[in-house]
Design a protein around this motif. Structure first.
Motif, PDB file in Angstrom:
ATOM      1  N   LYS A 129     148.399 -57.938  72.128  1.00  0.00           N
ATOM      2  CA  LYS A 129     149.432 -57.024  72.629  1.00  0.00           C
ATOM      3  C   LYS A 129     149.554 -57.196  74.136  1.00  0.00           C
ATOM      4  N   PHE A 130     150.799 -57.324  74.615  1.00  0.00           N
ATOM      5  CA  PHE A 130     151.095 -57.432  76.042  1.00  0.00           C
ATOM      6  C   PHE A 130     151.788 -56.141  76.437  1.00  0.00           C
ATOM      7  N   GLY A 131     151.057 -55.290  77.135  1.00  0.00           N
ATOM      8  CA  GLY A 131     151.604 -53.968  77.409  1.00  0.00           C
ATOM      9  C   GLY A 131     151.724 -53.215  76.098  1.00  0.00           C
ATOM     10  N   THR A 132     152.965 -52.866  75.734  1.00  0.00           N
ATOM     11  CA  THR A 132     153.188 -52.173  74.458  1.00  0.00           C
ATOM     12  C   THR A 132     153.814 -53.075  73.409  1.00  0.00           C
ATOM     13  N   ASN A 133     154.086 -54.340  73.762  1.00  0.00           N
ATOM     14  CA  ASN A 133     154.751 -55.253  72.833  1.00  0.00           C
ATOM     15  C   ASN A 133     153.735 -56.183  72.183  1.00  0.00           C
ATOM     16  N   LEU A 134     153.918 -56.416  70.903  1.00  0.00           N
ATOM     17  CA  LEU A 134     153.017 -57.294  70.162  1.00  0.00           C
ATOM     18  C   LEU A 134     153.455 -58.744  70.303  1.00  0.00           C
ATOM     19  N   ALA A 135     152.455 -59.625  70.453  1.00  0.00           N
ATOM     20  CA  ALA A 135     152.732 -61.062  70.471  1.00  0.00           C
ATOM     21  C   ALA A 135     153.036 -61.529  69.054  1.00  0.00           C
ATOM     22  N   SER A 136     153.638 -62.688  68.934  1.00  0.00           N
ATOM     23  CA  SER A 136     153.934 -63.274  67.623  1.00  0.00           C
ATOM     24  C   SER A 136     152.992 -64.440  67.358  1.00  0.00           C
ATOM     25  N   ASN A 137     152.842 -64.756  66.082  1.00  0.00           N
ATOM     26  CA  ASN A 137     152.053 -65.916  65.639  1.00  0.00           C
ATOM     27  C   ASN A 137     150.618 -65.887  66.137  1.00  0.00           C
ATOM     28  N   SER A 138     150.011 -64.722  66.169  1.00  0.00           N
ATOM     29  CA  SER A 138     148.595 -64.646  66.564  1.00  0.00           C
ATOM     30  C   SER A 138     147.749 -65.240  65.446  1.00  0.00           C
ATOM     31  N   ARG A 139     146.830 -66.130  65.795  1.00  0.00           N
ATOM     32  CA  ARG A 139     146.008 -66.789  64.787  1.00  0.00           C
ATOM     33  C   ARG A 139     144.743 -67.338  65.420  1.00  0.00           C
ATOM     34  N   VAL A 140     143.745 -67.597  64.570  1.00  0.00           N
ATOM     35  CA  VAL A 140     142.474 -68.152  65.018  1.00  0.00           C
ATOM     36  C   VAL A 140     142.501 -69.660  64.784  1.00  0.00           C
ATOM     37  N   LEU A 141     142.182 -70.412  65.831  1.00  0.00           N
ATOM     38  CA  LEU A 141     142.126 -71.865  65.707  1.00  0.00           C
ATOM     39  C   LEU A 141     140.751 -72.295  65.211  1.00  0.00           C
ATOM     40  N   ASP A 142     140.664 -73.555  64.776  1.00  0.00           N
ATOM     41  CA  ASP A 142     139.386 -74.076  64.312  1.00  0.00           C
ATOM     42  C   ASP A 142     138.331 -74.053  65.408  1.00  0.00           C
ATOM     43  N   SER A 143     138.777 -74.095  66.662  1.00  0.00           N
ATOM     44  CA  SER A 143     137.846 -74.082  67.796  1.00  0.00           C
ATOM     45  C   SER A 143     137.362 -72.672  68.115  1.00  0.00           C
ATOM     46  N   ASN A 144     137.709 -71.692  67.262  1.00  0.00           N
ATOM     47  CA  ASN A 144     137.353 -70.292  67.486  1.00  0.00           C
ATOM     48  C   ASN A 144     138.000 -69.729  68.736  1.00  0.00           C
ATOM     49  N   SER A 145     139.151 -70.271  69.087  1.00  0.00           N
ATOM     50  CA  SER A 145     140.009 -69.659  70.099  1.00  0.00           C
ATOM     51  C   SER A 145     141.136 -68.935  69.370  1.00  0.00           C
ATOM     52  N   ILE A 146     141.750 -67.986  70.065  1.00  0.00           N
ATOM     53  CA  ILE A 146     142.880 -67.248  69.495  1.00  0.00           C
ATOM     54  C   ILE A 146     144.129 -67.621  70.285  1.00  0.00           C
ATOM     55  N   VAL A 147     145.174 -67.982  69.574  1.00  0.00           N
ATOM     56  CA  VAL A 147     146.406 -68.405  70.224  1.00  0.00           C
ATOM     57  C   VAL A 147     147.538 -67.502  69.743  1.00  0.00           C
ATOM     58  N   CYS A 148     148.503 -67.259  70.627  1.00  0.00           N
ATOM     59  CA  CYS A 148     149.655 -66.427  70.279  1.00  0.00           C
ATOM     60  C   CYS A 148     150.820 -66.800  71.176  1.00  0.00           C
ATOM     61  N   ASN A 149     151.991 -66.282  70.839  1.00  0.00           N
ATOM     62  CA  ASN A 149     153.179 -66.450  71.682  1.00  0.00           C
ATOM     63  C   ASN A 149     153.515 -65.108  72.310  1.00  0.00           C
ATOM     64  N   ALA A 150     153.544 -65.080  73.647  1.00  0.00           N
ATOM     65  CA  ALA A 150     153.773 -63.834  74.367  1.00  0.00           C
ATOM     66  C   ALA A 150     155.139 -63.250  74.006  1.00  0.00           C
ATOM     67  N   PRO A 151     155.241 -61.918  73.933  1.00  0.00           N
ATOM     68  CA  PRO A 151     156.550 -61.301  73.663  1.00  0.00           C
ATOM     69  C   PRO A 151     157.424 -61.334  74.914  1.00  0.00           C
ATOM     70  N   SER A 152     158.666 -60.931  74.783  1.00  0.00           N
ATOM     71  CA  SER A 152     159.538 -60.828  75.952  1.00  0.00           C
ATOM     72  C   SER A 152     159.097 -59.638  76.806  1.00  0.00           C
ATOM     73  N   ARG A 153     159.574 -59.628  78.026  1.00  0.00           N
ATOM     74  CA  ARG A 153     159.157 -58.597  78.980  1.00  0.00           C
ATOM     75  C   ARG A 153     159.576 -57.211  78.494  1.00  0.00           C
ATOM     76  N   ASP A 154     158.688 -56.263  78.673  1.00  0.00           N
ATOM     77  CA  ASP A 154     158.928 -54.877  78.277  1.00  0.00           C
ATOM     78  C   ASP A 154     159.578 -54.140  79.441  1.00  0.00           C
ATOM     79  N   GLY A 155     160.892 -53.926  79.339  1.00  0.00           N
ATOM     80  CA  GLY A 155     161.602 -53.201  80.404  1.00  0.00           C
ATOM     81  C   GLY A 155     161.562 -53.959  81.715  1.00  0.00           C
ATOM     82  N   ASP A 156     161.280 -53.236  82.796  1.00  0.00           N
ATOM     83  CA  ASP A 156     161.264 -53.840  84.134  1.00  0.00           C
ATOM     84  C   ASP A 156     159.861 -54.171  84.599  1.00  0.00           C
TER      85      ASP A 156
END
Length: 849
Positions: free
Chosen positions: A549-576
């Motif tokens: 979660k970035f601020g109050t917005n949820l990221a998309s495509n959150s998943r665990v990689l084989d390397s035990n890292s977590i990757v996601c796509n940041a959401p668009s900016r929340d307001g200003d």
């Protein structure tokens, strides 16, 4: 004209006609060498007939043959003779002087001769014999029952007995349906033709024969039946999975294929077959690519008897259904429904629940991942035995069997499973507990030895809040038993994994900057996070469902990689908000904890211009990129296609400078990234072959007052845009000499100056490491002597040149030039700053000049 006669008997003599002009002439006979003439008969001489062609070449008795040639006459009766003297004749019909016809009349078959004869069966001189193939009538059979649609247009195959296939392949073969003939083809004794449409008000059973050139060719008769056009009345099932493999049964009228059956769902063609038991057609559904949650409606077509039939019905392809869990898994007579968790559920597609292979109920769709299956009314027939099978189906053909069997028990309360199965060590995880519970029973939840309140939601669902648990800072994960306290519990514990959130202190985040439109790929890692994820997997084999979660917005495509890292796509900016905190959840968004990092948004950069537009390969070159929204971030870079990435120096929000070393030649696309992830738009940059090298410059000593023509020799041809620079002076090539040399005029000067060269119109210059020396202007006052002796070497004197500003460390030359050519070039000897001499004593001159 008299010809000799041959006497055969007292009543028979013969003679051979002479060559004579066409026409009727009297014929008389003499027995005494012309003394006495007997008789007064008339004989007709006709123009010889020449046959050019006969058509057709293959025929049966009775077929009209069409003859072309010349010499046919309507006032002369002629016949066609068939065979070799068997006396098979037919009267010919003369159409014109070049055309005639006659029917085939022959008692032999195969290749037979054809000639034109007179009415008294005498061959007309000049009418050469032709050859035709007289084919006997053939027996006609069929491998399949002969029937077809009223609409016609289907191909049928008939078998004939013929030893002349090659001849028939080039003949006019036809199929005769009753009185209507249609063209046909013959290949290897197989006759193929298309059925004509049925004529209303006529019998549906018609005779079927084969003709050759319009004549009856078959010696037997077949029957062909017209049936009502095939049509589809029902298909089952109409709901199928996109994974394919479902047998769709198609019922209707006259679905009786005589050959290959195919099915087409929209544009997807697949296999089909005729089910003689059900007197219907079965189609195997194809596998179809599908986006999650979408349903595709495809019209169904059948290929029967050579034509495509529109069923005028549709088959609906839905996402495959999967069953992940059931709640409760232990049921009793008080249980009213089963909650099914999985995927592929849709409110558009009806889903049926099957209990114990016999009883049914219709599922209520709660979401695309949850459905509720009511227990059937006849519970007594379902709740038998210790284990009960459970399946879902959309069509009662394909069944998705639950990997977890149901168990039957009495009315005692029990716990089957919990969700989520993991939570942070600081507690507060809202945990759903499933099983069978009584509303008025006193219940509490136990997380290990910690007691929390149980909230009753339904008879198979309660909710508990996990209690906090102490974990050492070095700790990673800990598993405890979750149980429900109360009486009469058959199963009262399930595993719950606590995990430490201390790893937020050593968190590694790939980038903390991203574009305002969202989509920036962010990778979260670190040793402690790796240990936590490994611990969860090893202790409980529980799947981690990350949510960022970035601020109050949820990221998309959150998943665990084989390397035990977590990757996601940041959401668009929340307001200003230009900067927001980052939160992480490992249990599907039930609990979030801060990562102690801020994510900073910026407007996506764009580039408008690259200077220069072209650079040299294998050279270190500075490029300037102009655009908008540039920020001095640590990962700011210029990217040259797939070749290289160069660190960018952000000069301002509209200008970036990069030092690049391209290695290939061609046009590449250049873009800018500020965070190493998001990129700007692209612009082309031309990379040319490496610049030529300066090999020589002559002379290197030039006049201080300017005007000296200097020749520059390169390693290869000079490029357009070549410039020479001397201090503040810049010059273009004046004259190109050969392929690799050019000249320029040196400016005035006094101090030694390095010569620079540019191959890109002055955007960058290269030091040639060659220095031009500026010489003061020479002034000559006198040359003595002014006269030489011809052809008298040894008598001439040295030449003395008087002037000023002669330098002791320069070389000077005397060049003796006649009207026609150079005579000599002699190195001078320095005397002083006003005098030099050249040794010309041995100079020889051939003539006065």
């Amino acid at each position: 004209i008299v010809v000799e006669a041959n006497i055969h008997s007292s009543i028979h003599l013969s003679c051979v006609t002479p060559e004579i002009a066409a026409g009727n002439v009297p014929v008389k006979f003499s027995l005494d060498n012309g003394m006495t003439m007997i008789g007064n008969q008339s004989f007709s001489f006709v123009q010889p007939i020449v046959l050019h062609s006969v058509s057709p070449k293959t025929a049966v008795n009775g077929t009209d043959l069409f003859l072309t040639g010349k010499g046919f006459r309507r006032n002369v009766t002629i016949k066609c003779s068939f065979g070799n003297g068997h006396g098979d004749f037919s009267l010919a019909k003369v159409v014109s002087s070049t055309r005639a016809s006659c029917p085939v009349v022959a008692r032999t078959f195969g290749y037979i001769g054809l000639s034109v004869v007179t009415s008294d069966n005498m061959r007309i001189s000049g009418a050469k014999a032709a050859e035709i193939y007289n084919h006997p009538l053939v027996a006609v059979t069929a491998n399949k029952t002969l029937f077809g649609s009223d609409a016609g247009g289907q191909e049928i195959e008939l078998l004939i007995s013929s030893e002349a296939d090659e001849l028939l392949e080039h003949s006019a073969i036809g199929c005769l349906f009753g009185h209507r003939s249609v063209p046909a083809t013959v290949t290897r004794s197989v006759v193929k033709c298309m059925t004509p449409p049925w004529e209303p008000q006529t019998p549906r059973n018609v005779t079927l024969t084969v003709n050759l050139n319009g004549m009856e060719f078959s010696k037997n008769v077949l029957n062909f039946e017209y049936i009502e056009a095939p049509r589809v009345t029902k298909i089952h099932p109409v709901y199928v999975s996109t994974s394919g493999g479902t047998h769709v049964v198609v019922s209707g009228v006259n679905l009786l294929p005589m050959g290959r059956v195919s099915c087409r769902f929209g544009n997807h063609q697949t296999y089909g077959y005729f089910d003689s038991t059900l007197i219907s057609v079965a189609c195997l559904t194809p596998s179809i690519d599908q986006r999650e949650g979408e349903i595709y409606a495809y019209p169904l077509f059948l290929f029967l008897n050579g034509i495509w039939i529109d069923s005028e019905q549709k088959v609906y392809f839905h996402e495959p259904i999967h069953i992940e869990s059931l709640a409760p898994r232990v049921i009793s007579h008080s249980v009213e429904s089963i909650l099914v968790h999985g995927s592929g559920f849709s409110a558009v597609v009806p889903i049926h629940c099957q209990f114990n292979h016999s009883s049914w109920s219709t599922a209520v769709i709660i979401s695309n991942k949850t459905a509720k299956c009511p227990l059937p009314m006849d519970k007594a027939t379902v709740l038998t035995g210790e284990e009960l099978s459970f399946s879902l189906t959309t069509n009662k053909v394909d069944f998705i069997k639950s990997p977890y069997p149901l168990r039957y028990s009495n009315d005692d309360m029990y716990l089957t499973h919990i969700n989520p199965k993991i939570g942070p060590s600081f507690g507060g995880t809202r945990t759903d507990v499933y099983g069978y519970f009584k509303k008025n029973a006193k219940m509490k939840c136990m997380f290990g030895d910690k007691t929390t309140r149980a909230i009753y939601l339904s008879n198979n669902h309660i909710q508990c809040i996990s209690s906090p648990i102490f974990m050492e800072e070095s700790g990673r994960v800990m598993i405890v038993n979750v149980s429900v306290s109360g009486s009469h519990f058959l199963q009262q514990s399930a595993g719950f994994i606590y995990y430490s959130t201390h790893f937020s202190n050593d968190m590694e985040i790939s980038t903390t900057h991203g574009v305002t439109s969202g989509g920036t790929m962010v990778t979260i890692g670190g040793k402690h996070l790796t240990d936590v994820l490994d611990g969860i997997k090893n202790i409980g084999n529980v799947a981690v469902t990350p949510v960022v979660k970035f601020g109050t917005n949820l990221a998309s495509n959150s998943r665990v990689l084989d390397s035990n890292s977590i990757v996601c796509n940041a959401p668009s900016r929340d307001g200003d908000f230009s900067s927001v905190p980052i939160y992480l959840s490992l249990n599907g968004g039930v609990d979030f904890f801060p990562l102690n990092r801020q994510f900073h948004y910026y407007e996506k950069p764009s580039i408008t211009k690259i200077v220069p537009l072209a650079i040299e390969a294998e050279e270190i070159v500075e490029i300037i990129i102009y655009g908008n929204n540039f920020l001095p971030l640590i990962d700011a870079s210029c990217v040259l296609g797939s070749l290289s990435t160069a660190r960018a120096e952000v000069i301002s929000d509209t200008e970036i400078r990069c030092i690049v070393l391209p290695t290939v030649v061609g046009v590449i696309m250049v873009f800018v990234t500020l965070n190493g992830v998001d990129i700007s738009n692209e612009l082309p940059l031309a990379i040319r072959d490496s610049a030529p090298i300066v090999l020589a410059v002559e002379p290197v000593f030039v006049s201080a007052s300017g005007g000296t023509v200097v020749t520059v020799t390169l390693s290869k041809s000079a490029r357009p845009g070549t410039l020479i620079k001397l201090s503040n002076f810049t010059a273009e090539p004046q004259e190109h000499i050969g392929n690799s040399s050019f000249t320029f005029t040196a400016p005035s000067g006094s101090e030694p100056t390095h010569m620079l060269i540019s191959h890109n119109q002055g955007h960058s210059f290269i030091d040639t490491m060659i220095e031009l020396q500026f010489l003061p202007d020479l002034v000559i006052y006198s040359v003595r002597p002014s006269v030489f002796f011809m052809n008298d070497g040894g008598r001439n004197e040295d030449i003395e040149i008087s002037g000023r500003k002669f330098e002791p460390h320069w070389r000077y030359y005397c060049i003796i030039v006649s009207n026609d050519e150079d005579v000599a070039e002699i190195e001078a000897v320095y005397r002083n700053e006003t005098s030099i001499t050249c040794n010309c004593k041995w100079l020889s001159i051939s003539r006065p000049q």
